[in-house]
Design a protein around this motif. Structure first.
Motif, PDB file in Angstrom:
ATOM      1  N   PRO A  42       2.372 -26.203 -10.644  1.00 47.20           N
ATOM      2  CA  PRO A  42       1.785 -24.988 -10.078  1.00 47.20           C
ATOM      3  C   PRO A  42       0.350 -25.175  -9.627  1.00 47.20           C
ATOM      4  CG  PRO A  42       1.984 -24.794 -12.454  1.00 47.20           C
ATOM      5  CD  PRO A  42       2.723 -26.028 -12.060  1.00 47.20           C
ATOM      6  N   GLY A  43      -0.419 -26.038 -10.327  1.00 52.12           N
ATOM      7  CA  GLY A  43      -1.801 -26.270  -9.923  1.00 52.12           C
ATOM      8  C   GLY A  43      -1.901 -26.901  -8.548  1.00 52.12           C
ATOM      9  N   VAL A  44      -1.090 -27.926  -8.304  1.00 47.80           N
ATOM     10  CA  VAL A  44      -1.082 -28.573  -6.986  1.00 47.80           C
ATOM     11  C   VAL A  44      -0.582 -27.608  -5.921  1.00 47.80           C
ATOM     12  CG1 VAL A  44      -0.018 -30.417  -5.626  1.00 47.80           C
ATOM     13  CG2 VAL A  44      -0.882 -30.902  -7.922  1.00 47.80           C
ATOM     14  N   LEU A  45       0.406 -26.785  -6.264  1.00 41.96           N
ATOM     15  CA  LEU A  45       0.916 -25.791  -5.318  1.00 41.96           C
ATOM     16  C   LEU A  45      -0.196 -24.833  -4.884  1.00 41.96           C
ATOM     17  CD1 LEU A  45       3.288 -24.363  -3.841  1.00 41.96           C
ATOM     18  CD2 LEU A  45       3.652 -23.058  -5.947  1.00 41.96           C
ATOM     19  N   LEU A  46      -0.987 -24.351  -5.837  1.00 32.99           N
ATOM     20  CA  LEU A  46      -2.075 -23.434  -5.513  1.00 32.99           C
ATOM     21  C   LEU A  46      -3.150 -24.117  -4.675  1.00 32.99           C
ATOM     22  CD1 LEU A  46      -2.427 -21.637  -8.965  1.00 32.99           C
ATOM     23  CD2 LEU A  46      -1.529 -20.648  -6.862  1.00 32.99           C
ATOM     24  N   LEU A  47      -3.473 -25.366  -5.002  1.00 36.72           N
ATOM     25  CA  LEU A  47      -4.492 -26.080  -4.223  1.00 36.72           C
ATOM     26  C   LEU A  47      -4.007 -26.368  -2.807  1.00 36.72           C
ATOM     27  CD1 LEU A  47      -6.011 -28.587  -6.799  1.00 36.72           C
ATOM     28  CD2 LEU A  47      -6.924 -26.410  -6.013  1.00 36.72           C
ATOM     29  N   LEU A  48      -2.743 -26.719  -2.653  1.00 36.50           N
ATOM     30  CA  LEU A  48      -2.201 -26.918  -1.299  1.00 36.50           C
ATOM     31  C   LEU A  48      -2.213 -25.608  -0.522  1.00 36.50           C
ATOM     32  CD1 LEU A  48       0.828 -29.324  -1.964  1.00 36.50           C
ATOM     33  CD2 LEU A  48      -1.390 -29.878  -0.936  1.00 36.50           C
ATOM     34  N   GLY A  49      -1.911 -24.509  -1.200  1.00 32.59           N
ATOM     35  CA  GLY A  49      -1.999 -23.212  -0.543  1.00 32.59           C
ATOM     36  C   GLY A  49      -3.414 -22.893  -0.107  1.00 32.59           C
ATOM     37  N   ALA A  50      -4.399 -23.191  -0.971  1.00 34.15           N
ATOM     38  CA  ALA A  50      -5.800 -22.967  -0.608  1.00 34.15           C
ATOM     39  C   ALA A  50      -6.190 -23.804   0.606  1.00 34.15           C
ATOM     40  CB  ALA A  50      -6.699 -23.301  -1.797  1.00 34.15           C
ATOM     41  N   LEU A  51      -5.748 -25.054   0.636  1.00 33.76           N
ATOM     42  CA  LEU A  51      -6.040 -25.919   1.771  1.00 33.76           C
ATOM     43  C   LEU A  51      -5.403 -25.388   3.050  1.00 33.76           C
ATOM     44  CD1 LEU A  51      -7.196 -28.541   2.940  1.00 33.76           C
ATOM     45  CD2 LEU A  51      -5.098 -29.697   2.219  1.00 33.76           C
ATOM     46  N   GLY A  52      -4.140 -24.986   2.952  1.00 39.13           N
ATOM     47  CA  GLY A  52      -3.449 -24.481   4.133  1.00 39.13           C
ATOM     48  C   GLY A  52      -4.068 -23.202   4.674  1.00 39.13           C
ATOM     49  N   PHE A  53      -4.370 -22.259   3.800  1.00 38.28           N
ATOM     50  CA  PHE A  53      -4.985 -21.012   4.261  1.00 38.28           C
ATOM     51  C   PHE A  53      -6.398 -21.254   4.777  1.00 38.28           C
ATOM     52  CE2 PHE A  53      -1.638 -18.995   1.692  1.00 38.28           C
ATOM     53  CZ  PHE A  53      -1.223 -18.009   2.578  1.00 38.28           C
ATOM     54  N   GLY A  54      -7.125 -22.182   4.150  1.00 38.64           N
ATOM     55  CA  GLY A  54      -8.467 -22.486   4.628  1.00 38.64           C
ATOM     56  C   GLY A  54      -8.461 -23.062   6.032  1.00 38.64           C
ATOM     57  N   LEU A  55      -7.534 -23.978   6.281  1.00 46.14           N
ATOM     58  CA  LEU A  55      -7.439 -24.560   7.626  1.00 46.14           C
ATOM     59  C   LEU A  55      -6.969 -23.529   8.642  1.00 46.14           C
ATOM     60  CD1 LEU A  55      -5.866 -28.046   6.785  1.00 46.14           C
ATOM     61  CD2 LEU A  55      -8.253 -27.532   7.362  1.00 46.14           C
ATOM     62  N   ALA A  56      -6.056 -22.646   8.228  1.00 46.12           N
ATOM     63  CA  ALA A  56      -5.539 -21.638   9.158  1.00 46.12           C
ATOM     64  C   ALA A  56      -6.594 -20.594   9.504  1.00 46.12           C
ATOM     65  CB  ALA A  56      -4.314 -20.958   8.549  1.00 46.12           C
ATOM     66  N   GLN A  57      -7.491 -20.289   8.582  1.00 43.63           N
ATOM     67  CA  GLN A  57      -8.488 -19.255   8.817  1.00 43.63           C
ATOM     68  C   GLN A  57      -9.777 -19.790   9.422  1.00 43.63           C
ATOM     69  OE1 GLN A  57      -8.850 -17.437   4.954  1.00 43.63           O
ATOM     70  NE2 GLN A  57      -6.753 -16.653   4.993  1.00 43.63           N
ATOM     71  N   ARG A  58      -9.933 -21.119   9.444  1.00 52.00           N
ATOM     72  CA  ARG A  58     -11.184 -21.687   9.994  1.00 52.00           C
ATOM     73  C   ARG A  58     -11.377 -21.357  11.468  1.00 52.00           C
ATOM     74  NH1 ARG A  58     -12.530 -28.065   9.674  1.00 52.00           N
ATOM     75  NH2 ARG A  58     -13.867 -27.517   7.923  1.00 52.00           N
ATOM     76  N   PRO A  59     -10.405 -21.570  12.358  1.00 51.73           N
ATOM     77  CA  PRO A  59     -10.620 -21.224  13.779  1.00 51.73           C
ATOM     78  C   PRO A  59     -10.945 -19.744  13.971  1.00 51.73           C
ATOM     79  CG  PRO A  59      -8.643 -22.553  13.529  1.00 51.73           C
ATOM     80  CD  PRO A  59      -9.066 -22.130  12.162  1.00 51.73           C
ATOM     81  N   ARG A  60     -10.338 -18.876  13.149  1.00 52.45           N
ATOM     82  CA  ARG A  60     -10.601 -17.461  13.284  1.00 52.45           C
ATOM     83  C   ARG A  60     -12.032 -17.130  12.871  1.00 52.45           C
ATOM     84  NH1 ARG A  60      -4.952 -15.475  10.444  1.00 52.45           N
ATOM     85  NH2 ARG A  60      -3.559 -16.245  12.066  1.00 52.45           N
ATOM     86  N   ARG A  61     -12.534 -17.837  11.857  1.00 52.90           N
ATOM     87  CA  ARG A  61     -13.919 -17.582  11.450  1.00 52.90           C
ATOM     88  C   ARG A  61     -14.871 -18.009  12.552  1.00 52.90           C
ATOM     89  NH1 ARG A  61     -12.247 -19.654   6.350  1.00 52.90           N
ATOM     90  NH2 ARG A  61     -13.262 -21.637   6.768  1.00 52.90           N
ATOM     91  N   ARG A  62     -14.572 -19.143  13.214  1.00 47.78           N
ATOM     92  CA  ARG A  62     -15.435 -19.580  14.304  1.00 47.78           C
ATOM     93  C   ARG A  62     -15.379 -18.611  15.479  1.00 47.78           C
ATOM     94  NH1 ARG A  62     -14.122 -26.104  14.486  1.00 47.78           N
ATOM     95  NH2 ARG A  62     -15.246 -26.637  12.558  1.00 47.78           N
ATOM     96  N   ALA A  63     -14.151 -18.150  15.772  1.00 49.07           N
ATOM     97  CA  ALA A  63     -14.015 -17.216  16.890  1.00 49.07           C
ATOM     98  C   ALA A  63     -14.717 -15.908  16.600  1.00 49.07           C
ATOM     99  CB  ALA A  63     -12.529 -16.957  17.172  1.00 49.07           C
ATOM    100  N   ALA A  64     -14.674 -15.484  15.297  1.00 48.29           N
ATOM    101  CA  ALA A  64     -15.304 -14.223  14.927  1.00 48.29           C
ATOM    102  C   ALA A  64     -16.819 -14.308  15.000  1.00 48.29           C
ATOM    103  CB  ALA A  64     -14.876 -13.819  13.516  1.00 48.29           C
ATOM    104  N   SER A  65     -17.364 -15.520  14.745  1.00 51.29           N
ATOM    105  CA  SER A  65     -18.814 -15.691  14.805  1.00 51.29           C
ATOM    106  C   SER A  65     -19.302 -15.880  16.242  1.00 51.29           C
ATOM    107  CB  SER A  65     -19.216 -16.901  13.966  1.00 51.29           C
ATOM    108  OG  SER A  65     -18.618 -18.081  14.455  1.00 51.29           O
TER     109      SER A  65
END
Length: 248
Positions: free
Chosen positions: A225-248
């Motif tokens: 479960p720990g690796v699952l949560l960290l992979l989820g954090a990585l995936g959501f972080g990468l998915a939200q990065r372009p949106r943060r740049r576009a929002a700024s």
């Protein structure tokens, strides 16, 4: 002077479409899913080290009628009654602080209170359940498990399922489902469902080549479960990065 209405070039369908796009953009800016997943993943993997440091083997009297009663039985204890309640409470508090600060910086708030409140309440419930079971000390080998007044067979499948349900499945998995509702995220809901399945399905140590009596026997239980949560954090972080740049 006469008043005349100026025809609008925007049709109602285009207006609704623009409103829908704006709503999706606001939701994208609001989301910070990677942060709580990162905290929970690190906390879960930290349980491996806590299990190793608290590992203890004792010789206790065997249950009446046991063939080995003359030589005593081995009782293995592992884990901390403080680590998870305190760690999870701090993780939820840090998540609330993160979302509040981010909303002030961006001017777009997120209704994260249901997630944090649910998490803290369920952590308290899980901690109270653990204290109830241990209020008379550690159960002896073969002794019934006291689950809120229900004296259950420690070897039955029902008892094992309730013990898993009263752990991180309740304190972590259910709040993640609430967060997926807050952020309107189907991907997070699927991740929470997979996490719940991992927590509720019994994982033996045999597949990892670790003996049940090993000081590292907690590794398989927390690593998946720990690796699952960290992979989820990585995936959501990468998915939200372009949106943060576009929002700024």
């Amino acid at each position: 002077m006469t008043d005349a209405s100026v025809p609008s070039s925007v049709t109602p369908r285009e207006l609704l479409s623009d409103l829908g796009n704006l709503t999706r953009q606001v939701r994208a800016v609001q989301r910070g899913t990677w942060f709580p997943l990162l905290l929970l993943g690190v906390l879960t993997l930290g349980g491996i080290l806590v299990g190793r440091l608290t590992f203890r083997v004792e010789t206790v009297p065997c249950p009446a009628g046991d063939a080995a009663a003359g030589g005593g039985c081995t009782l293995i204890t592992q884990g901390s009654a403080v680590y998870w309640p305190v760690g999870l409470a701090l993780a939820y508090a840090a998540t609330a602080f993160f979302y509040i600060r981010r909303s002030r910086n961006r001017g777009v708030g997120t209704a994260v209170r249901p997630y944090v409140t649910t998490g803290i309440v369920l952590v308290g419930l899980a901690g109270a359940t653990a204290l109830w079971s241990l209020r008379h000390g550690l159960p002896q080998p073969g002794a019934p498990v006291d689950f809120w007044g229900l004296h259950l067979d420690p070897g039955s499948g029902t008892t094992m399922f309730l013990e898993r349900l009263a752990g991180n499945a309740t304190a972590v998995g259910l709040p993640l489902l609430v967060l997926s509702w807050v952020e309107r995220s189907l991907a997070l809901a699927l991740l929470a469902a997979v996490y719940l399945a991992v927590e509720l399905v019994p994982l033996t140590t045999g597949w990892a080549g670790i003996a049940p009596a090993s000081p590292w026997s907690a590794l398989p239980h927390f690593a998946v479960p720990g690796v699952l949560l960290l992979l989820g954090a990585l995936g959501f972080g990468l998915a939200q990065r372009p949106r943060r740049r576009a929002a700024s």
